[in-house]
Design a protein around this motif. Structure first.
Motif, PDB file in Angstrom:
ATOM      1  N   HIS A  38       0.897  -1.340  -0.017  1.00 43.97           N
ATOM      2  CA  HIS A  38      -0.107  -0.072  -0.011  1.00 43.97           C
ATOM      3  C   HIS A  38       0.976   1.123  -0.052  1.00 43.97           C
ATOM      4  O   HIS A  38       0.561   2.243   0.540  1.00 43.97           O
ATOM      5  CB  HIS A  38      -1.156  -0.154   1.007  1.00 43.97           C
ATOM      6  N   ARG A  39       2.043   0.977  -0.771  1.00 46.65           N
ATOM      7  CA  ARG A  39       2.965   2.380  -0.828  1.00 46.65           C
ATOM      8  C   ARG A  39       2.715   2.656  -2.425  1.00 46.65           C
ATOM      9  O   ARG A  39       2.818   2.061  -3.104  1.00 46.65           O
ATOM     10  CB  ARG A  39       4.355   1.945  -0.604  1.00 46.65           C
ATOM     11  N   PHE A  40       2.510   4.078  -2.687  1.00 46.12           N
ATOM     12  CA  PHE A  40       2.193   4.660  -3.975  1.00 46.12           C
ATOM     13  C   PHE A  40       3.261   6.107  -4.094  1.00 46.12           C
ATOM     14  O   PHE A  40       3.370   6.500  -3.303  1.00 46.12           O
ATOM     15  CB  PHE A  40       0.628   5.131  -3.829  1.00 46.12           C
ATOM     16  N   THR A  41       3.103   6.040  -5.513  1.00 42.99           N
ATOM     17  CA  THR A  41       3.649   7.511  -5.844  1.00 42.99           C
ATOM     18  C   THR A  41       2.961   8.054  -6.698  1.00 42.99           C
ATOM     19  O   THR A  41       2.391   7.359  -7.568  1.00 42.99           O
ATOM     20  CB  THR A  41       5.195   7.292  -6.259  1.00 42.99           C
ATOM     21  N   PRO A  42       2.742   9.329  -7.060  1.00 44.44           N
ATOM     22  CA  PRO A  42       2.183   9.697  -8.321  1.00 44.44           C
ATOM     23  C   PRO A  42       2.789   9.674  -9.559  1.00 44.44           C
ATOM     24  O   PRO A  42       3.844   9.785  -9.770  1.00 44.44           O
ATOM     25  CB  PRO A  42       2.199  11.414  -7.958  1.00 44.44           C
ATOM     26  N   ALA A  43       1.679   9.625 -10.362  1.00 46.90           N
ATOM     27  CA  ALA A  43       2.121   9.186 -11.881  1.00 46.90           C
ATOM     28  C   ALA A  43       2.605  10.637 -12.427  1.00 46.90           C
ATOM     29  O   ALA A  43       2.626  11.866 -11.847  1.00 46.90           O
ATOM     30  CB  ALA A  43       0.774   8.797 -12.545  1.00 46.90           C
ATOM     31  N   ALA A  44       3.299  10.478 -13.661  1.00 42.19           N
ATOM     32  CA  ALA A  44       3.743  11.577 -14.448  1.00 42.19           C
ATOM     33  C   ALA A  44       2.451  12.359 -14.807  1.00 42.19           C
ATOM     34  O   ALA A  44       1.236  11.947 -14.682  1.00 42.19           O
ATOM     35  CB  ALA A  44       4.368  11.221 -15.789  1.00 42.19           C
ATOM     36  N   PRO A  45       2.587  13.799 -14.711  1.00 36.61           N
ATOM     37  CA  PRO A  45       3.513  14.728 -14.756  1.00 36.61           C
ATOM     38  C   PRO A  45       4.376  14.845 -13.500  1.00 36.61           C
ATOM     39  O   PRO A  45       5.272  15.916 -13.639  1.00 36.61           O
ATOM     40  CB  PRO A  45       3.200  15.891 -15.582  1.00 36.61           C
ATOM     41  N   SER A  46       4.041  14.165 -12.376  1.00 40.77           N
ATOM     42  CA  SER A  46       4.805  14.672 -11.221  1.00 40.77           C
ATOM     43  C   SER A  46       6.202  14.255 -11.420  1.00 40.77           C
ATOM     44  O   SER A  46       6.520  13.378 -12.320  1.00 40.77           O
ATOM     45  CB  SER A  46       4.241  13.686 -10.196  1.00 40.77           C
ATOM     46  N   PRO A  47       7.297  15.156 -11.095  1.00 43.30           N
ATOM     47  CA  PRO A  47       8.519  15.164 -11.528  1.00 43.30           C
ATOM     48  C   PRO A  47       9.432  14.428 -10.741  1.00 43.30           C
ATOM     49  O   PRO A  47       8.910  13.588  -9.745  1.00 43.30           O
ATOM     50  CB  PRO A  47       9.006  16.680 -11.352  1.00 43.30           C
ATOM     51  N   ALA A  48      10.736  14.216 -10.899  1.00 40.73           N
ATOM     52  CA  ALA A  48      11.503  13.551 -10.284  1.00 40.73           C
ATOM     53  C   ALA A  48      11.558  14.079  -8.910  1.00 40.73           C
ATOM     54  O   ALA A  48      11.531  15.105  -8.484  1.00 40.73           O
ATOM     55  CB  ALA A  48      13.006  13.770 -10.987  1.00 40.73           C
ATOM     56  N   GLY A  49      11.839  13.168  -7.814  1.00 45.27           N
ATOM     57  CA  GLY A  49      11.899  13.455  -6.542  1.00 45.27           C
ATOM     58  C   GLY A  49      10.455  13.621  -5.721  1.00 45.27           C
ATOM     59  O   GLY A  49      10.403  14.272  -4.908  1.00 45.27           O
ATOM     60  N   SER A  50       9.592  12.981  -6.714  1.00 48.53           N
ATOM     61  CA  SER A  50       8.254  12.818  -5.921  1.00 48.53           C
ATOM     62  C   SER A  50       8.182  12.108  -4.841  1.00 48.53           C
ATOM     63  O   SER A  50       8.868  11.138  -4.665  1.00 48.53           O
ATOM     64  CB  SER A  50       7.032  12.400  -6.970  1.00 48.53           C
ATOM     65  N   PRO A  51       7.364  12.417  -3.833  1.00 44.73           N
ATOM     66  CA  PRO A  51       7.184  11.484  -2.534  1.00 44.73           C
ATOM     67  C   PRO A  51       6.690  10.348  -2.752  1.00 44.73           C
ATOM     68  O   PRO A  51       5.883  10.092  -3.724  1.00 44.73           O
ATOM     69  CB  PRO A  51       6.410  12.484  -1.610  1.00 44.73           C
ATOM     70  N   VAL A  52       6.790   9.536  -1.814  1.00 41.71           N
ATOM     71  CA  VAL A  52       6.040   8.149  -1.799  1.00 41.71           C
ATOM     72  C   VAL A  52       5.069   8.131  -0.375  1.00 41.71           C
ATOM     73  O   VAL A  52       5.297   8.729   0.570  1.00 41.71           O
ATOM     74  CB  VAL A  52       6.897   6.993  -1.442  1.00 41.71           C
ATOM     75  N   PHE A  53       3.735   7.878  -0.809  1.00 42.57           N
ATOM     76  CA  PHE A  53       2.650   7.765   0.335  1.00 42.57           C
ATOM     77  C   PHE A  53       2.318   6.441   0.516  1.00 42.57           C
ATOM     78  O   PHE A  53       2.654   5.419  -0.204  1.00 42.57           O
ATOM     79  CB  PHE A  53       1.425   8.293  -0.404  1.00 42.57           C
ATOM     80  N   SER A  54       2.158   6.358   2.045  1.00 36.43           N
ATOM     81  CA  SER A  54       1.428   5.000   2.497  1.00 36.43           C
ATOM     82  C   SER A  54      -0.098   5.348   2.494  1.00 36.43           C
ATOM     83  O   SER A  54      -0.478   6.262   3.058  1.00 36.43           O
ATOM     84  CB  SER A  54       2.073   4.584   3.796  1.00 36.43           C
ATOM     85  N   ALA A  55      -0.680   4.554   1.851  1.00 35.34           N
ATOM     86  CA  ALA A  55      -2.227   4.748   1.624  1.00 35.34           C
ATOM     87  C   ALA A  55      -2.930   3.433   2.112  1.00 35.34           C
ATOM     88  O   ALA A  55      -3.022   2.390   1.658  1.00 35.34           O
ATOM     89  CB  ALA A  55      -2.641   4.981   0.282  1.00 35.34           C
ATOM     90  N   TRP A  56      -3.381   3.681   3.412  1.00 35.21           N
ATOM     91  CA  TRP A  56      -4.570   2.548   3.924  1.00 35.21           C
ATOM     92  C   TRP A  56      -5.769   3.289   4.440  1.00 35.21           C
ATOM     93  O   TRP A  56      -5.872   3.893   5.301  1.00 35.21           O
ATOM     94  CB  TRP A  56      -4.100   2.047   5.287  1.00 35.21           C
TER      95      TRP A  56
END
Length: 201
Positions: free
Chosen positions: A132-150
């Motif tokens: 349940h760890r996610f990161t935003p798709a493009a166009p989110s740039p390099a260095g985008s954060p990672v979220f834990s989503a429960w």
């Protein structure tokens, strides 16, 4: 093993090295044709760091979406997990999780699901990395954060992909560090930074 011609300091290499050192099975990286197929079938592109990892190596095994051999049904279920979590809390929390900006809470569960998917469809798409760890798709740039989503319990789990994997591996250790968030993600960052308040939506 990772190819010798890959260079330390590239996000994809550094991420794959963490996985390799942790004993995660790694398949060959995705090809341009495979990335194009994912875009065509699911309507998104990976952000630069996530794509860099998946170009370098494809993590395999329990908890990792198989972007090469997974069925469309399985991958769509992965991509729908965040929305399903919001739907669950709208239907089961007391009081229901329901932002006022979404209008009146529908009576029928199918209408709740339709509204949640419509509203979250205006937010940046979150793409699964592991569990349940996610990161935003493009166009989110390099260095985008990672979220834990429960469900609607969403936090930052890494200021970027490499920090996330350093936090996650070895599994079961919990989040160890969180650097300042450099890339803020529309809607999601405000929601996280409001402690998941529906009033922030």
């Amino acid at each position: 093993m990772l190819c010798d011609d890959l260079r330390v300091g590239q996000p994809g290499y550094d991420a794959a090295k963490l996985l390799d050192d942790a004993g995660i099975e790694l398949g060959p990286g995705l090809t341009d044709a495979e990335f194009d197929s994912i875009d065509e079938r699911f309507g998104f592109r990976f952000n630069p760091d996530h794509q860099s990892l998946l170009t370098t190596a494809l993590p395999l095994g329990d908890g990792w979406p198989d972007w090469r051999n997974g069925s469309d049904l399985e991958l769509r279920a992965w991509l729908d997990r965040v929305a399903e979590g919001f739907i669950f809390d709208a239907l089961n929390q007391n009081p229901p999780f329901w932002p006022a900006t979404w209008g009146e809470l529908p009576c029928a569960p199918e209408d709740v699901a339709t509204t949640v998917r419509r509203e979250l469809g205006t937010w940046p798409r979150l793409v699964p990395i592991f569990g349940h760890r996610f990161t935003p798709a493009a166009p989110s740039p390099a260095g985008s954060p990672v979220f834990s989503a429960w469900q609607t319990d969403i936090i930052y789990y890494g200021a970027n992909l490499v920090e996330y994997l350093a936090n996650e591996l070895p599994f079961g250790q919990g989040r160890k560090t969180l650097s300042p968030i450099v890339v803020r993600v529309p809607h999601w960052s405000r929601f996280v930074e409001s402690a998941n308040s529906p009033e922030s939506i």
